[in-house]
Design a protein around this motif. Structure first.
Motif, PDB file in Angstrom:
ATOM      1  N   SER A  49       1.167  -1.012   0.165  1.00 41.34           N
ATOM      2  CA  SER A  49      -0.447  -0.307   0.007  1.00 41.34           C
ATOM      3  C   SER A  49       1.353   1.484  -0.160  1.00 41.34           C
ATOM      4  CB  SER A  49      -0.685   0.151   1.166  1.00 41.34           C
ATOM      5  OG  SER A  49      -0.530   0.399   2.361  1.00 41.34           O
ATOM      6  N   SER A  51       3.482   2.027  -1.748  1.00 34.59           N
ATOM      7  CA  SER A  51       4.672   2.371  -3.515  1.00 34.59           C
ATOM      8  C   SER A  51       4.342   4.107  -3.776  1.00 34.59           C
ATOM      9  CB  SER A  51       4.020   1.305  -4.167  1.00 34.59           C
ATOM     10  OG  SER A  51       2.775   2.069  -5.062  1.00 34.59           O
ATOM     11  N   THR A  52       4.944   3.856  -5.298  1.00 36.76           N
ATOM     12  CA  THR A  52       4.617   5.685  -5.538  1.00 36.76           C
ATOM     13  C   THR A  52       3.168   5.651  -6.628  1.00 36.76           C
ATOM     14  OG1 THR A  52       7.375   5.119  -6.110  1.00 36.76           O
ATOM     15  CG2 THR A  52       6.117   7.565  -6.979  1.00 36.76           C
ATOM     16  N   LYS A  53       2.649   4.366  -6.481  1.00 35.68           N
ATOM     17  CA  LYS A  53       2.407   4.035  -7.369  1.00 35.68           C
ATOM     18  C   LYS A  53       1.311   4.507  -8.830  1.00 35.68           C
ATOM     19  CE  LYS A  53      -0.248   5.353  -3.068  1.00 35.68           C
ATOM     20  NZ  LYS A  53       0.312   4.772  -2.284  1.00 35.68           N
ATOM     21  N   GLN A 155      -0.795   3.955 -13.683  1.00 36.91           N
ATOM     22  CA  GLN A 155      -0.541   4.921 -12.506  1.00 36.91           C
ATOM     23  C   GLN A 155      -1.937   4.341 -11.874  1.00 36.91           C
ATOM     24  OE1 GLN A 155      -3.133   8.041 -10.724  1.00 36.91           O
ATOM     25  NE2 GLN A 155      -1.291   8.725  -9.856  1.00 36.91           N
ATOM     26  N   ASP A 157      -3.923   2.719  -8.091  1.00 36.93           N
ATOM     27  CA  ASP A 157      -4.302   2.587  -6.502  1.00 36.93           C
ATOM     28  C   ASP A 157      -3.678   1.355  -5.829  1.00 36.93           C
ATOM     29  OD1 ASP A 157      -5.432   2.326  -4.050  1.00 36.93           O
ATOM     30  OD2 ASP A 157      -5.902   4.232  -4.243  1.00 36.93           O
ATOM     31  N   ASP A 158      -2.347   1.282  -5.507  1.00 40.70           N
ATOM     32  CA  ASP A 158      -2.259  -0.306  -4.745  1.00 40.70           C
ATOM     33  C   ASP A 158      -2.883  -0.505  -4.104  1.00 40.70           C
ATOM     34  OD1 ASP A 158      -1.750   2.208  -2.902  1.00 40.70           O
ATOM     35  OD2 ASP A 158       0.792   1.880  -2.930  1.00 40.70           O
ATOM     36  N   TRP A 274      -1.925  12.025  -8.137  1.00 39.61           N
ATOM     37  CA  TRP A 274      -2.727  10.967  -7.710  1.00 39.61           C
ATOM     38  C   TRP A 274      -3.607  11.677  -6.266  1.00 39.61           C
ATOM     39  CZ3 TRP A 274      -2.289   8.247  -2.261  1.00 39.61           C
ATOM     40  CH2 TRP A 274      -2.716   6.536  -2.706  1.00 39.61           C
ATOM     41  N   HIS A 275      -4.705  11.194  -6.863  1.00 35.66           N
ATOM     42  CA  HIS A 275      -5.671  11.531  -5.764  1.00 35.66           C
ATOM     43  C   HIS A 275      -6.289  13.055  -5.430  1.00 35.66           C
ATOM     44  CE1 HIS A 275      -7.544   7.239  -6.109  1.00 35.66           C
ATOM     45  NE2 HIS A 275      -6.311   6.708  -4.893  1.00 35.66           N
ATOM     46  N   TRP A 365       5.521  -3.992  -7.957  1.00 33.14           N
ATOM     47  CA  TRP A 365       3.529  -4.475  -7.787  1.00 33.14           C
ATOM     48  C   TRP A 365       3.652  -4.631  -9.137  1.00 33.14           C
ATOM     49  CZ3 TRP A 365      -1.519  -5.550  -7.423  1.00 33.14           C
ATOM     50  CH2 TRP A 365      -1.834  -4.978  -5.942  1.00 33.14           C
ATOM     51  N   ARG A 466      -8.882   5.878   1.609  1.00 32.84           N
ATOM     52  CA  ARG A 466      -6.574   6.191   1.504  1.00 32.84           C
ATOM     53  C   ARG A 466      -7.049   7.407   2.190  1.00 32.84           C
ATOM     54  NH1 ARG A 466      -3.425   3.382  -1.224  1.00 32.84           N
ATOM     55  NH2 ARG A 466      -2.931   3.422   0.192  1.00 32.84           N
TER      56      ARG A 466
END
Length: 513
Positions: A49, A51-53, A155, A157-158, A274-275, A365, A466
């Motif tokens: 959960s 990671s760099t996504k 990209q 979401d892990d 991200w998000h 991943w 998240r």
């Protein structure tokens, strides 16, 4: 849980519920094997959960000449976008260049990257002018800028993908359990692994589970299981810590990410939207120990802030950091103590112990599916399972098929979004926000408890919604609401509810700078 009591013997027991273990569970169950996965805390609680996504081939591995690893990862990147289209998307990157030779070096290198991606390309790389670079990256310092090189990677979401993999495994017939810890490996009279003893961490009930094969997919915790098998086992993993800072979108008000190919420690640095925030990372710090909640070092924080400030016109200070998180890479222990972690291969290895315990280590991943395929194929060649073909290349992941606009935070739910919308329609108060300044709703908490196996405040605010990774202070403020909803749904008392808040607040402290 019922299947634990009714199943006399399993084909496959998987220890570990991160990307690797969940990938193995999906592959195993979809081949028709009777499969159970046991995760000691929660799915993707560890490295998976943090990671760099990015879903990527690895531009820096290309620079190291590791063509096969890059080609394999780019192929898997393409499959991930096909099979989890609700979570994996195209992410344009720009490398700012400051010299004539730098521009050509990255232009040529990324053309090779394009070629290696073949038919599963996310888009062609191209050189862009200084003016175009400035327009696309308005907060980039441009006084010595010459040009930019634009390329495409993935990209995602892990943790959300991990939850969807758990759901996919269950849909394929697997039993998948979180908060369930393996305490002992069982062996037959010949000293071969025949199952595990495991404890339900909520009830403390201990189960004895028999199996044809046990797969150790515990990432940085692999050595603990290997030493459970053989107390003399030498360390096979050297954890390397990578940290990330999360900033407000105003620091990179762009659809494009920035990739800094050469930092002072020789690694690359990413600034990735991200998000509706910006993730900045990462570092590479060899550690001698591992933990479920690794802590960022002051030196790592200083390195990321300094490097970001070398390139951004809007200064970043500690006060601007919304959240900070640290993760551990399960790198193969270097044979030479001087070996740098950025040079240790990220390719994966399947190890078979004398006891026939199967361990899958390394990887990343992006290659989780291939790692699972290789692991099960190895088990079949050992004669421990009847042959069955891998089915995961075309297997859609739970949630796939409904792609929403990424500006709507509900996009991560994919095809489940309709059911969440129905919850809000039936009970409008579920549309209320968890925090007045943020987008997340009570409906998502309820959905996580009822449909995504969330059992604690940490499960929800870290890996379902998240919030802890996006705004740690807001997550702390939201904890009491989440704990109250959990207690009501799970039938817990006020003491349990209060303990949940206390435990989460203690954990969340390390995410605040």
């Amino acid at each position: 849980m019922h299947s634990l009591k009714t199943t006399e013997s399993w084909d496959v027991i998987i220890i570990g519920g991160g990307a690797t273990g969940l990938g193995v569970a999906v592959d195993s169950a979809s081949r028709g094997y009777k499969t159970v996965l046991l995760e000691q805390v929660d799915f993707a609680k560890g490295t998976s959960s943090r990671s760099t996504k990015l879903v990527h081939g690895g531009v820096r591995y290309l620079a190291q000449g590791n063509i096969d690893l890059v080609r394999e990862a780019l192929y898997e990147r393409g499959l991930m976008r096909k099979n989890a289209d609700h979570l994996v998307s195209d992410q344009p990157f720009i490398i700012p260049t400051y010299s004539f030779w730098g521009t050509w070096f990255y232009t040529i290198g990324l053309k090779i990257y394009d070629l290696l991606s073949g038919k599963l390309s996310f888009g062609k790389s191209t050189r862009i002018s200084k003016k175009a670079t400035e327009e696309r990256l308005p907060t980039l310092k441009s006084d010595t800028l010459r040009k930019g090189v634009l390329y495409h990677d993935g990209q995602f979401d892990d943790a959300r993908l991990a939850i969807n993999l758990a759901q996919t495994a269950i849909e394929q017939g697997a039993t998948v359990l979180n908060h369930f810890q393996v305490t002992q490996l069982l062996k037959n009279s010949a000293g071969k692994i025949s199952g595990v003893e495991a404890q339900d961490c909520e009830t403390n009930t201990v189960y004895t589970l028999k199996s044809k094969v046990v797969i150790n997919a515990t990432g940085v915790f692999s050595d603990a299981i290997l030493q459970m098998d053989n107390a003399e086992a030498k360390p096979s993993i050297r954890p390397s810590q990578g940290i990330h800072l999360v900033l407000d979108q105003s620091f990179l008000p762009s659809r494009d990410a920035i990739m800094i190919p050469k930092t002072s420690d020789g690694r690359v640095l990413f600034l990735v939207p991200w998000h509706n925030r910006v993730v900045v990372g990462t570092t590479d710090t060899l550690l001698d120990s591992h933990s479920l909640e690794p802590k960022a070092l002051e030196s790592e924080i200083a390195f990321i802030l300094q490097t970001a400030n070398n390139y951004l016109s809007k200064p970043v200070t500690k006060n601007d950091v919304l959240s900070i998180y640290a993760g551990l890479r399960p790198l193969a222990a270097p044979k030479d103590a001087s070996e740098k972690t950025k040079e240790i291969s990220r390719s994966h290895k399947v190890i078979v112990s004398e006891s026939e315990l199967v361990t899958i280590t390394g990887g990343k991943w992006t290659t989780y599916r291939r790692m699972a395929q290789d692991t099960l194929n190895k088990v079949i060649t050992l004669g421990k399972l009847p042959p069955a073909k891998c089915r995961t290349k075309q297997l859609k992941i739970h949630g796939a098929g409904l792609v929403l606009d990424e500006t709507d935070h509900f996009y991560v739910y994919g095809s489940d979004y309709k059911a969440i919308a129905q919850l809000i329609e039936a009970e409008p108060e579920l549309g209320e926000k968890l925090h007045p300044d943020l987008e997340f709703t009570k409906a998502e908490v309820l959905w996580a408890i009822r449909n995504e196996m969330a059992r604690t405040v940490d499960d929800i605010l870290s890996r379902r919604v998240r919030l802890l990774f996006l705004d740690a202070r807001a997550a702390i403020d939201s904890a009491p609401i989440v704990a109250a909803m959990l207690a009501k749904e799970l039938g817990k008392d006020k003491n349990w509810q209060d303990q949940q808040v206390t435990t989460f607040l203690e954990l969340a402290k390390s995410y605040v700078l």
